[in-house]
Motif scaffolding. Structure first.
Motif, PDB file in Angstrom:
ATOM      1  N   THR A   1      -0.015  -3.498 -10.383  1.00 24.61           N
ATOM      2  CA  THR A   1       1.229  -4.107  -9.918  1.00 24.61           C
ATOM      3  C   THR A   1       1.342  -5.523 -10.477  1.00 24.61           C
ATOM      4  O   THR A   1       0.342  -6.198 -10.709  1.00 24.61           O
ATOM      5  N   ALA A   2       2.580  -5.942 -10.668  1.00 15.25           N
ATOM      6  CA  ALA A   2       2.849  -7.264 -11.242  1.00 15.25           C
ATOM      7  C   ALA A   2       2.478  -8.366 -10.269  1.00 15.25           C
ATOM      8  O   ALA A   2       2.484  -8.191  -9.049  1.00 15.25           O
ATOM      9  N   GLU A   3       2.182  -9.501 -10.850  1.00 12.66           N
ATOM     10  CA  GLU A   3       1.905 -10.713 -10.079  1.00 12.66           C
ATOM     11  C   GLU A   3       3.172 -11.127  -9.334  1.00 12.66           C
ATOM     12  O   GLU A   3       4.273 -11.087  -9.882  1.00 12.66           O
ATOM     13  N   GLY A   4       3.019 -11.509  -8.057  1.00 14.85           N
ATOM     14  CA  GLY A   4       4.137 -12.075  -7.299  1.00 14.85           C
ATOM     15  C   GLY A   4       5.253 -11.119  -6.950  1.00 14.85           C
ATOM     16  O   GLY A   4       6.397 -11.563  -6.807  1.00 14.85           O
ATOM     17  N   ARG A   5       4.961  -9.828  -6.817  1.00 13.89           N
ATOM     18  CA  ARG A   5       6.027  -8.878  -6.453  1.00 13.89           C
ATOM     19  C   ARG A   5       6.547  -9.176  -5.045  1.00 13.89           C
ATOM     20  O   ARG A   5       5.780  -9.215  -4.095  1.00 13.89           O
ATOM     21  N   PRO A   6       7.855  -9.362  -4.907  1.00 11.80           N
ATOM     22  CA  PRO A   6       8.405  -9.569  -3.561  1.00 11.80           C
ATOM     23  C   PRO A   6       8.539  -8.225  -2.831  1.00 11.80           C
ATOM     24  O   PRO A   6       8.574  -7.162  -3.455  1.00 11.80           O
ATOM     25  N   VAL A   7       8.586  -8.272  -1.527  1.00 15.08           N
ATOM     26  CA  VAL A   7       8.830  -7.072  -0.736  1.00 15.08           C
ATOM     27  C   VAL A   7      10.300  -6.692  -0.947  1.00 15.08           C
ATOM     28  O   VAL A   7      11.193  -7.515  -0.707  1.00 15.08           O
TER      29      VAL A   7
ATOM     30  N   ALA B   1      13.566  -2.545  -9.098  1.00 12.65           N
ATOM     31  CA  ALA B   1      12.813  -3.569  -9.831  1.00 12.65           C
ATOM     32  C   ALA B   1      11.321  -3.459  -9.511  1.00 12.65           C
ATOM     33  O   ALA B   1      10.481  -3.621 -10.398  1.00 12.65           O
ATOM     34  N   ALA B   2      10.979  -3.150  -8.278  1.00 17.46           N
ATOM     35  CA  ALA B   2       9.570  -2.998  -7.895  1.00 17.46           C
ATOM     36  C   ALA B   2       8.939  -1.827  -8.647  1.00 17.46           C
ATOM     37  O   ALA B   2       7.789  -1.909  -9.082  1.00 17.46           O
TER      38      ALA B   2
END
Length: 170
Positions: free
Chosen positions: A81-87, A96-97
């Motif tokens: 998973t990407a760094e800093g993924r928002p909920v 986008a997630a």
């Protein structure tokens, strides 16, 4: 036996011995590589390389999160998973997630200098049923995997070479 038969037999034997003795001609033993791959690995980096220009990017950030598990029974599971993924709170954010991750599982095997996973389930259905092939090499407690140039589902089919570094997590 004829002299011609004996010459061929001796030549065949000599070539066989040379192949066993020469690292450039003999296939290296891979049983120990398979054993070294088995285990839990923590993600260090994910790099995408443009095969045409050699330009490298870090589309999941400089500190992505993820794990890879390779079992002795032949199961491979990778989640990145990407760094800093928002909920995510909206459909657009959920889409986008999905583009900010990679996950797949399947049966794995070692073929020469490659680890090959026959994908059975994935975050992107396009990988299901494919062989995901990566050249591997070890450096201390790190496992480096380099894929061939291929269209990436998260980049709308743009062709990239995926380079991933894992660190043993045991």
């Amino acid at each position: 036996m004829t002299a011609r038969f004996l010459r061929r037999a001796v030549l065949a034997l000599a070539l066989g011995v040379a192949a066993l003795a020469s690292p450039s001609l003999a296939s290296p033993a891979r049983a120990d590589d398979r054993e070294r791959i088995i285990g839990n690995w923590k993600l260090v980096t994910v790099t995408y390389e443009d095969p045409a220009t050699g330009a490298r990017t870090y589309p999941l950030g400089e500190h992505p999160t993820g794990y890879q598990i390779a079992t002795a029974g032949g199961r491979w599971l990778a989640l990145v998973t990407a760094e800093g993924r928002p909920v995510p709170g909206t459909d657009a954010e959920r889409a986008a997630a999905l583009r900010s991750m990679i996950s797949y599982t399947g049966r794995w095997r070692v073929q020469g200098d490659r680890v090959v996973t026959r994908v059975e389930a994935a975050w992107n259905q396009a990988w299901v049923g494919t062989d995901q092939e990566r050249i591997f090499r070890f450096e201390g407690n790190r496992l480096h995997l380099v894929g061939p140039p291929q269209p990436h589902p998260n980049l709308l089919g743009q062709v990239v070479r995926i380079i991933v570094t894992w660190e043993r997590d045991e």
